[in-house]
Design a protein around this motif. Structure first.
Motif, PDB file in Angstrom:
ATOM      1  N   LEU A   1      -5.991   9.025   1.853  1.00 24.77           N
ATOM      2  CA  LEU A   1      -6.494  10.339   2.259  1.00 24.77           C
ATOM      3  C   LEU A   1      -5.454  11.109   3.062  1.00 24.77           C
ATOM      4  N   MET A   2      -4.730  10.428   3.942  1.00 27.47           N
ATOM      5  CA  MET A   2      -3.682  11.104   4.712  1.00 27.47           C
ATOM      6  C   MET A   2      -2.686  11.792   3.789  1.00 27.47           C
ATOM      7  N   ASN A   3      -2.220  11.082   2.782  1.00 24.42           N
ATOM      8  CA  ASN A   3      -1.222  11.623   1.870  1.00 24.42           C
ATOM      9  C   ASN A   3      -1.782  12.736   0.984  1.00 24.42           C
ATOM     10  N   LEU A   4      -2.970  12.546   0.449  1.00 29.27           N
ATOM     11  CA  LEU A   4      -3.557  13.554  -0.441  1.00 29.27           C
ATOM     12  C   LEU A   4      -3.838  14.861   0.300  1.00 29.27           C
ATOM     13  N   LEU A   5      -4.300  14.758   1.534  1.00 28.16           N
ATOM     14  CA  LEU A   5      -4.693  15.952   2.276  1.00 28.16           C
ATOM     15  C   LEU A   5      -3.518  16.603   3.004  1.00 28.16           C
ATOM     16  N   TYR A   6      -2.524  15.825   3.375  1.00 26.64           N
ATOM     17  CA  TYR A   6      -1.349  16.382   4.043  1.00 26.64           C
ATOM     18  C   TYR A   6      -0.438  17.087   3.047  1.00 26.64           C
ATOM     19  N   ARG A   7      -0.216  16.499   1.907  1.00 26.86           N
ATOM     20  CA  ARG A   7       0.802  16.984   0.965  1.00 26.86           C
ATOM     21  C   ARG A   7       0.301  18.045  -0.014  1.00 26.86           C
ATOM     22  N   PHE A   8      -1.012  18.122  -0.210  1.00 28.42           N
ATOM     23  CA  PHE A   8      -1.530  19.045  -1.232  1.00 28.42           C
ATOM     24  C   PHE A   8      -2.728  19.823  -0.717  1.00 28.42           C
ATOM     25  N   ASP A   9      -2.841  21.060  -1.224  1.00 28.41           N
ATOM     26  CA  ASP A   9      -4.119  21.755  -1.175  1.00 28.41           C
ATOM     27  C   ASP A   9      -4.827  21.445  -2.486  1.00 28.41           C
TER      28      ASP A   9
ATOM     29  N   GLY B   1     -10.891  -4.706   6.344  1.00 22.08           N
ATOM     30  CA  GLY B   1      -9.632  -4.208   6.907  1.00 22.08           C
ATOM     31  C   GLY B   1      -8.650  -3.789   5.830  1.00 22.08           C
ATOM     32  N   ILE B   2      -8.510  -4.602   4.797  1.00 18.42           N
ATOM     33  CA  ILE B   2      -7.598  -4.273   3.700  1.00 18.42           C
ATOM     34  C   ILE B   2      -8.049  -3.003   2.990  1.00 18.42           C
ATOM     35  N   GLY B   3      -9.358  -2.919   2.710  1.00 24.89           N
ATOM     36  CA  GLY B   3      -9.876  -1.754   1.987  1.00 24.89           C
ATOM     37  C   GLY B   3      -9.748  -0.460   2.771  1.00 24.89           C
ATOM     38  N   MET B   4     -10.096  -0.496   4.060  1.00 26.54           N
ATOM     39  CA  MET B   4     -10.072   0.728   4.841  1.00 26.54           C
ATOM     40  C   MET B   4      -8.647   1.175   5.159  1.00 26.54           C
ATOM     41  N   ALA B   5      -7.713   0.246   5.242  1.00 25.39           N
ATOM     42  CA  ALA B   5      -6.313   0.639   5.426  1.00 25.39           C
ATOM     43  C   ALA B   5      -5.844   1.478   4.246  1.00 25.39           C
ATOM     44  N   LEU B   6      -6.255   1.091   3.039  1.00 27.70           N
ATOM     45  CA  LEU B   6      -5.877   1.852   1.840  1.00 27.70           C
ATOM     46  C   LEU B   6      -6.581   3.207   1.808  1.00 27.70           C
TER      47      LEU B   6
ATOM     48  N   ARG C   1       0.838  -1.205   0.000  1.00 23.50           N
ATOM     49  CA  ARG C   1       0.000   0.000   0.000  1.00 23.50           C
ATOM     50  C   ARG C   1       0.871   1.253   0.000  1.00 23.50           C
ATOM     51  N   GLY C   2       1.949   1.241   0.786  1.00 29.92           N
ATOM     52  CA  GLY C   2       2.841   2.397   0.853  1.00 29.92           C
ATOM     53  C   GLY C   2       3.476   2.707  -0.480  1.00 29.92           C
ATOM     54  N   GLU C   3       3.954   1.681  -1.193  1.00 33.42           N
ATOM     55  CA  GLU C   3       4.600   1.899  -2.491  1.00 33.42           C
ATOM     56  C   GLU C   3       3.613   2.414  -3.534  1.00 33.42           C
ATOM     57  N   GLU C   4       2.410   1.863  -3.537  1.00 37.43           N
ATOM     58  CA  GLU C   4       1.428   2.289  -4.539  1.00 37.43           C
ATOM     59  C   GLU C   4       0.921   3.703  -4.264  1.00 37.43           C
ATOM     60  N   VAL C   5       0.723   4.050  -2.996  1.00 31.48           N
ATOM     61  CA  VAL C   5       0.300   5.418  -2.670  1.00 31.48           C
ATOM     62  C   VAL C   5       1.424   6.400  -2.998  1.00 31.48           C
ATOM     63  N   ALA C   6       2.671   6.015  -2.764  1.00 24.74           N
ATOM     64  CA  ALA C   6       3.814   6.882  -3.123  1.00 24.74           C
ATOM     65  C   ALA C   6       3.841   7.143  -4.623  1.00 24.74           C
ATOM     66  N   SER C   7       3.524   6.112  -5.416  1.00 25.66           N
ATOM     67  CA  SER C   7       3.463   6.294  -6.871  1.00 25.66           C
ATOM     68  C   SER C   7       2.342   7.256  -7.256  1.00 25.66           C
ATOM     69  N   LEU C   8       1.199   7.147  -6.559  1.00 30.51           N
ATOM     70  CA  LEU C   8       0.091   8.083  -6.804  1.00 30.51           C
ATOM     71  C   LEU C   8       0.517   9.506  -6.488  1.00 30.51           C
ATOM     72  N   ILE C   9       1.227   9.707  -5.380  1.00 30.41           N
ATOM     73  CA  ILE C   9       1.653  11.051  -4.987  1.00 30.41           C
ATOM     74  C   ILE C   9       2.606  11.642  -6.029  1.00 30.41           C
ATOM     75  N   ASP C  10       3.480  10.824  -6.598  1.00 34.63           N
ATOM     76  CA  ASP C  10       4.365  11.299  -7.674  1.00 34.63           C
ATOM     77  C   ASP C  10       3.553  11.786  -8.865  1.00 34.63           C
TER      78      ASP C  10
ATOM     79  N   ILE D   1       4.704   9.115   5.110  1.00 35.04           N
ATOM     80  CA  ILE D   1       3.546   8.965   5.985  1.00 35.04           C
ATOM     81  C   ILE D   1       3.158   7.500   5.997  1.00 35.04           C
ATOM     82  N   THR D   2       3.022   6.927   7.176  1.00 31.93           N
ATOM     83  CA  THR D   2       2.697   5.508   7.301  1.00 31.93           C
ATOM     84  C   THR D   2       1.322   5.327   7.922  1.00 31.93           C
ATOM     85  N   GLU D   3       0.838   4.103   7.883  1.00 26.83           N
ATOM     86  CA  GLU D   3      -0.485   3.808   8.438  1.00 26.83           C
ATOM     87  C   GLU D   3      -0.533   4.029   9.948  1.00 26.83           C
TER      88      GLU D   3
END
Length: 496
Positions: free
Chosen positions: A450-458, A440-445, A143-152, A337-339
């Motif tokens: 959301l943490m990454n999208l809202l923390y890193r960007f307006d 559990g798997i779905g909500m972890a993602l 999940r961390g690697e895929e979200v990092a790719s999304l942030i890029d 940012i981690t879970e």
């Protein structure tokens, strides 16, 4: 002779009427039904909304005749609790539904199979091996690697001022995570990945259709053949089956590979009886049946939840500001940012709960069928009656929620209410034996994204678009995506 024939017909008709009346018993109230089609004409394009409106007149338990199928719709916490808890065993089998059957054929599909001893053993083993907290946690690096790719990707969009299509990107993110967790395959940026996304979208659309066979068992298949539904289901099945075969083949050819064990690894161990199922033997088709659930149930739910959350945040600037303030005050200048960072983000948790309330991704739970006669809310529900749980109606009921049409995360402040199936006012994942095992798997993602999208960007709307122009309508299917895709422009911040 003709008089005798007429007399026999009259007597036969009276006997049939008497039998029908006798079986009716204390049936729940409901709208009058038309000949042949019953109440099908009253479902409309968005059945969850239509059924909610009907329940305002006929009550929280309502009887409908959908074609030739007797159906009871429950739409209050009390009646749903009776179905999903009090009579969970008696009401937890699935009716035979055309599209799931066509998409799985002879697979043993946990979501749609009847309730029996084999189903219990297979689900127990699958849950222990695939969905425990330990297993969910073990997939965190994916999940961390895929979200990092999304942030890029979002960073590049921000530099060019290009809007991000949330409907599309969240589906892509969720699909990539599920494929890596379930199949050990990285599809990001590949032609196979693009095809896979398209096939999944088509499958979800089919599962949300209303095949004539489901309501007219004796002749509906003719209509489904004429409309092409049977052909489309067969085509999608073949494409999904080829995908499963390719994924399993890759695992069998690379049994000694290093790295975290994925879901197919666990299932193949079950097949070899390295992980037991008691007296039952797991077969290759059973493995594919489980993969159907992982594939189709795991992708759309988390993707649509993130999209709806961002939709409500962009249309409520006060809430957006508050959740971003919480994130940036409590996380502070972290490159990764981690879970684990989710632990103290109380307001973000409220936002997610409110999103699941106001836009449950599966507004009508997959139908159940009574295995024996039961009595719900004082009314008789005979064996073989189809039971439909209208989650959307519960979540929008003004007797349950104050100002239910408004997005108010604060309603969950100082509340122990959760979405895991124990509170019958909030049931986005169902409850009882048929509760969604991949929650559990779905909500972890969802939380990590959301943490990454809202923390890193307006975020802002595309040029010239106003908040009141953001569409809040849902499209209907097995899940309810946003009808008009959400497009937002990211703005880089000091935390990017």
């Amino acid at each position: 002779m003709s008089y005798w024939l007429v007399l026999v017909c009259i007597v036969s008709a009276l006997i049939l009427i008497a039998r029908k009346t006798g079986k009716r018993g204390n049936r729940p109230p409901g709208p009058p039904a038309l000949p042949i089609i019953g109440n099908l004409h009253q479902l409309g394009l968005k059945p969850h909304r239509s059924l909610f409106e009907l329940s305002k007149k006929y009550g929280p338990i309502m009887y409908l005749k959908l074609g030739s199928v007797p159906t009871v719709v429950v739409s209050s916490p009390e009646t749903v609790k009776e179905v999903l808890k009090t009579y969970d065993v008696e009401c937890c089998t699935r009716p035979h539904l055309a599209c799931p059957a066509k998409l799985t054929y002879n697979y043993s599909d946990l979501a749609f199979s009847p309730y029996n001893e084999y189903w219990r053993e297979l689900r127990k083993m699958s849950t222990l091996e695939l969905y425990t907290a330990k297993r969910v946690h073990s997939f965190r690096y994916i999940r961390g690697e895929e979200v990092a790719s999304l942030i890029d990707f979002v960073k590049e969009s921000g530099l060019s001022g290009t809007p991000v299509n949330f409907n599309r990107k969240m589906m892509s993110l969720s699909g990539s995570v599920i494929c890596r967790i379930g199949f050990g395959m990285n599809l990001r940026g590949s032609k196979l990945g693009e095809k896979y996304e398209e096939v999944v979208l088509q499958a979800m659309k089919l599962l949300g259709d209303f095949p004539a066979t489901d309501f007219f068992p004796y002749f509906g298949w003719i209509i489904d053949r004429i409309t092409g539904l049977q052909r489309n289901c067969g085509k999608i099945f073949q494409e999904l089956d080829a995908f499963y075969e390719q994924a399993i083949k890759l695992h069998l050819e690379n049994e000694s590979r290093d790295g975290e064990e994925d879901i197919i690894d666990s299932l193949l161990k079950m097949e070899k009886q390295e992980l037991g199922l008691g007296q039952f033997q797991l077969t290759r088709n059973h493995i594919k049946g489980i993969l159907v659930n992982i594939l189709l149930a795991g992708i759309d739910t988390s993707a649509q939840t993130v999209t709806w959350a961002m939709t409500h945040l962009i249309t409520n600037p006060r809430i957006m500001k508050r959740v971003q303030t919480e994130l940036r005050e409590r996380i502070k200048n972290k490159d990764s940012i981690t879970e684990e960072d989710m632990e103290n983000l109380d307001y973000l948790k409220m936002v997610v709960k409110e999103t699941l309330r106001i836009n449950p991704v599966a507004p009508l739970l997959i139908p159940r069928e009574a295995m024996k006669d039961v009595k719900i809310n004082g009314y008789d529900v005979p064996k073989k009656t189809r039971i439909q749980v209208n989650i959307w109606a519960i979540h929008r009921n003004p007797e349950v929620w104050k100002d239910p049409e408004r997005f108010i995360p604060e309603r969950f402040k100082d509340s122990q209410m959760d979405y895991k199936g124990q509170n019958f006012e909030l049931l986005p994942f169902g409850s009882g034996r048929r509760v969604c095992p991949g929650m559990g798997i779905g909500m972890a993602l969802v939380h990590l994204t959301l943490m990454n999208l809202l923390y890193r960007f307006d975020w802002k709307l595309p040029e010239g678009m106003k908040i009141e122009e953001v569409d809040l309508e849902e499209a209907y299917g097995l899940v309810t995506p946003k009808m008009i895709p959400l497009q937002l422009v990211p703005i880089s911040t000091p935390w990017t």
